[in-house]
Design an enzyme around this catalytic site. Sequence first.
Site, mmCIF file in Angstrom:
data_model
loop_
_atom_site.group_PDB
_atom_site.id
_atom_site.type_symbol
_atom_site.label_atom_id
_atom_site.label_comp_id
_atom_site.label_asym_id
_atom_site.label_seq_id
_atom_site.Cartn_x
_atom_site.Cartn_y
_atom_site.Cartn_z
ATOM 1 N N ILE A 80 79.910 67.606 64.349
ATOM 2 C CA ILE A 80 78.847 68.080 63.455
ATOM 3 C C ILE A 80 78.291 66.965 62.577
ATOM 4 C CG2 ILE A 80 78.267 69.906 61.771
ATOM 5 C CD1 ILE A 80 78.905 70.824 64.670
ATOM 6 N N GLU B 129 78.647 59.286 59.473
ATOM 7 C CA GLU B 129 78.250 59.447 58.062
ATOM 8 C C GLU B 129 79.133 58.701 57.054
ATOM 9 O OE1 GLU B 129 77.516 63.629 57.092
ATOM 10 O OE2 GLU B 129 76.748 64.059 59.105
ATOM 11 N N ASP C 77 77.955 62.307 49.890
ATOM 12 C CA ASP C 77 77.847 63.765 49.973
ATOM 13 C C ASP C 77 76.548 64.069 50.698
ATOM 14 O OD1 ASP C 77 78.354 66.632 48.694
ATOM 15 O OD2 ASP C 77 76.245 66.142 48.429
ATOM 16 N N TRP D 53 71.925 73.117 47.056
ATOM 17 C CA TRP D 53 73.120 72.392 46.624
ATOM 18 C C TRP D 53 72.786 71.337 45.571
ATOM 19 C CZ3 TRP D 53 76.308 71.916 51.826
ATOM 20 C CH2 TRP D 53 76.687 73.213 52.209
ATOM 21 N N ASP E 212 70.823 69.917 59.068
ATOM 22 C CA ASP E 212 71.816 70.902 58.626
ATOM 23 C C ASP E 212 71.222 71.860 57.601
ATOM 24 O OD1 ASP E 212 73.830 69.670 60.122
ATOM 25 O OD2 ASP E 212 74.342 68.297 58.508
ATOM 26 N N HIS F 128 88.745 73.253 58.105
ATOM 27 C CA HIS F 128 89.160 73.263 56.701
ATOM 28 C C HIS F 128 90.650 72.995 56.545
ATOM 29 C CE1 HIS F 128 85.396 75.651 56.416
ATOM 30 N NE2 HIS F 128 85.239 74.854 55.390
HETATM 31 N N1 GLN Z 1 76.631 66.929 58.919
HETATM 32 C C1 GLN Z 1 77.503 67.417 57.900
HETATM 33 C C2 GLN Z 1 78.906 66.937 58.172
HETATM 34 O O1 GLN Z 1 79.274 66.826 59.288
HETATM 35 C C3 GLN Z 1 77.494 68.916 57.857
HETATM 36 C C4 GLN Z 1 78.363 69.441 56.764
HETATM 37 C C5 GLN Z 1 78.175 70.926 56.490
HETATM 38 O O2 GLN Z 1 77.616 71.653 57.264
HETATM 39 N N2 GLN Z 1 78.668 71.416 55.399
HETATM 40 O O3 GLN Z 1 79.675 66.707 57.244
HETATM 41 ZN ZN ZN Z 2 79.165 73.170 58.339
#
Ligand code: GLN
Ligand code: ZN
Length: 764
Positions: free
Chosen positions: A440, A493, A498, A570, A608, A704
């Site tokens: 992701i 990333e 953040d 956010w 996102d 998580h």
């Molecule tokens: N691209 C973000 C990541 O991978 C997406 C995070 C999210 O959806 N909260 O951290």
């Molecule tokens: Zn997510």
Amino acid sequence: MVQSSVLGFPRMGGNRELKKANEAYWADKLSRDDLLAEGKRLRLAHWKIQKDAGVDSIPSNDFAFYDHVLDHIQMFNAIPERYSKHGLAPIDEYFAMGRGHQKDGIDVPSLEMVKWFDSNYHYVKPTFQDNQTFKLASDPKPVREFLEAKEAGIITRPVLVGPVSFLFLGKADRDQTVDPISLLDKLLPVYAELLEKLKAAGAETVQIDEPVLVYDLPPRVKDAFKPAYEKLVGDKFPKLVLATYFGDIVHNFDVLPSLQSLYAIHIDLVRNPEQLESVIGQLGDKQTLSCGVVDGRNIWKTNFKRAIETVETAIQKLGKDRVIVATSSSLLHTPHSLDSEKKLPAEVKEWFSFAVQKTSEVVVIAKAVTDGPASVREDLEANAKAMQSRASSERTNDPQVKERQSKVTDAMHERQSPFPERYAQQKTHLKLPLFPTTTIGSFPQTKEIRIQRNKFTKGEITAEEYEKFIEKEIEEVVKIQDELKLDVYVHGEPERNDMVQYFGERLNGYVFTTNGWVQSYGSRCVRPPIIVGDISRPAPMTVKESKYAASISSKPMKGMLTGPITCLRWSFPRDDVHQSVQAQQLALALRDEVVDLEAAGIYVIQVDEPALREGLPLRSGRERENYLAWAVNSFKLSTAGVKDSTQIHSHFCYSEFQDFFHAIAALDADVLSIENSKSDAKLLKVFVDQAYPRHIGPGVYDIHSPRVPSESEIKDRIEEMLAYLKPDQLWVNPDCGLKTRQWKETKAALTNMVNAAIFYREKY
Ligand code: GLN
Ligand code: ZN
């Protein structure tokens, strides 16, 4: 005399001490006793701040090591057996439910965690069994903490989640069918016992939160209030202040007559000031109204003049003794204190108020209406000056942004061709296998990354040195993705502190705090940037890193952006301009970025939007449809500038789309990745029912928790998904980004994930 009250205070501490203590404990670097002692120290410090500010009703039991709903789950012994059977110490059992436990031969995933109403705070969902029973803990936390404060000379008002909300916010455990609200009769004796104990300990009043009253409630839930509160009112119990927030309760007025034996009702007059008069009309003769006039959800200074007018309206009808001045909700959603902000422009700092300051605001307003404006003249004058300075500041207005907004057309929101044509081009262009695997976006944010970023922020290393370091990190994750045999790569990333702050820092119109942390879930905090003015993009924001990553890999590299709604939600938004205007400004800035990425050779771009859902007005109807219309438009405006052959992905941290599926479909994203591993795969049915034509990657494992899912577990998840989705529609990816994980578990989990995908690729 008009009383002042705070509904809840942030738990983390001025320097996120709670986060640090929790994480040290989890890493076996802090003893259990030291962790508990740190919690006690923080509670005392926070009570003292409020006491010194002169607050009349100071909350207790608002503190939680992980989450306050989880506290109730444990206190009521609503603990699923998979957690209780190991004989863990109470605090470990508690963390096991909150974050999973994989240690000493125990392997259990966490309970589901979901967003708290429309905020970015997450609570642990109570999870019930068909034969559920409840039992009050022998030493209940609210009593313990009340006595703790009392010992320190502070009489507090304990805060509880009310029984109806506790049940309604919960769910039946997997493979169970119980309707949570049907458990009310079993739960009430436990509340009664708890309230009696609180009274015996000396608690005069208790704040009982029933925020579900701002929802559209099914009749059986509405009907639950009367019998519940009849059983909880009487001489042996403390007086109850029933608190609602984040919306109005006008549509649930039929519930209020049944609540007239309660001492007070609290309403959110920041969000819905218009409900004041009608709520007053519904109150019983002796009932007190707690007026939430200091915003618990934002950082703007309270407009004293307006707040005082509101409170005066209530006083005229009810008299001073029946009115309380309060924060609109718990201050959990605001940062700790403005005092630690040394870098904010002085002009802007004058406009803000964090939890510690809001605590004083409540007191000033209560004093102004009790003793008259003259008693707080200096405060009122300073406040009026700050309001004036903000309204007239040049920081807030950029004529060029307004000019560009006036030229936005409908066509700018649409891709060139419909999906089938786009997909045909993407297929030849990107050469993806069946069941393509991807992640992701983020990979583990290691200690080393944080150290280097800190050094760079402090000026201890040069921009070139930092850039070299980031390139090295990107090389590393490209290599790892080669080894893992993923199909669509990401750059990981590493440069992002953040996902919202990073973009805010590169946009005009934002300011940042150095210490304005707000709890998101468990020990995780975010530091929302603050939108103070019109937004624009002075230069590309992510192109350099994505381009570098693409240049060193042979696989498609996915560019990674945070969508306009998530950037808005956010952040702390402006409260002087409608949010749709702020979203469109963000969308235009992101549109330029998307087009620049494509020009730099990035042909898969993920935007996102995990916050899309939380922005959804809590009640259905016109307000919700309005929101969805401008939210969807801002996403489309940001992504529609690319060629057909460029694949647009979007990502959501949830899969409950039932109530707004039309909006998800309207985004027209080529691929959606969604959270799914902790939800029931049945939720995917909506994609079938609505004949969703595009591609979807429902997460195959939870990120998580450090727990490593086995290959067969992931295969099972994919199998479940195939009941709803066509093989050529399905992507294989984790639930969300991996930044909070360690490399060890990340590699192990992704290896299993890729193997599971390969298994199905060969099968089909
Ligand atoms: N691209 C973000 C990541 O991978 C997406 C995070 C999210 O959806 N909260 O951290
Ligand atoms: Zn997510």
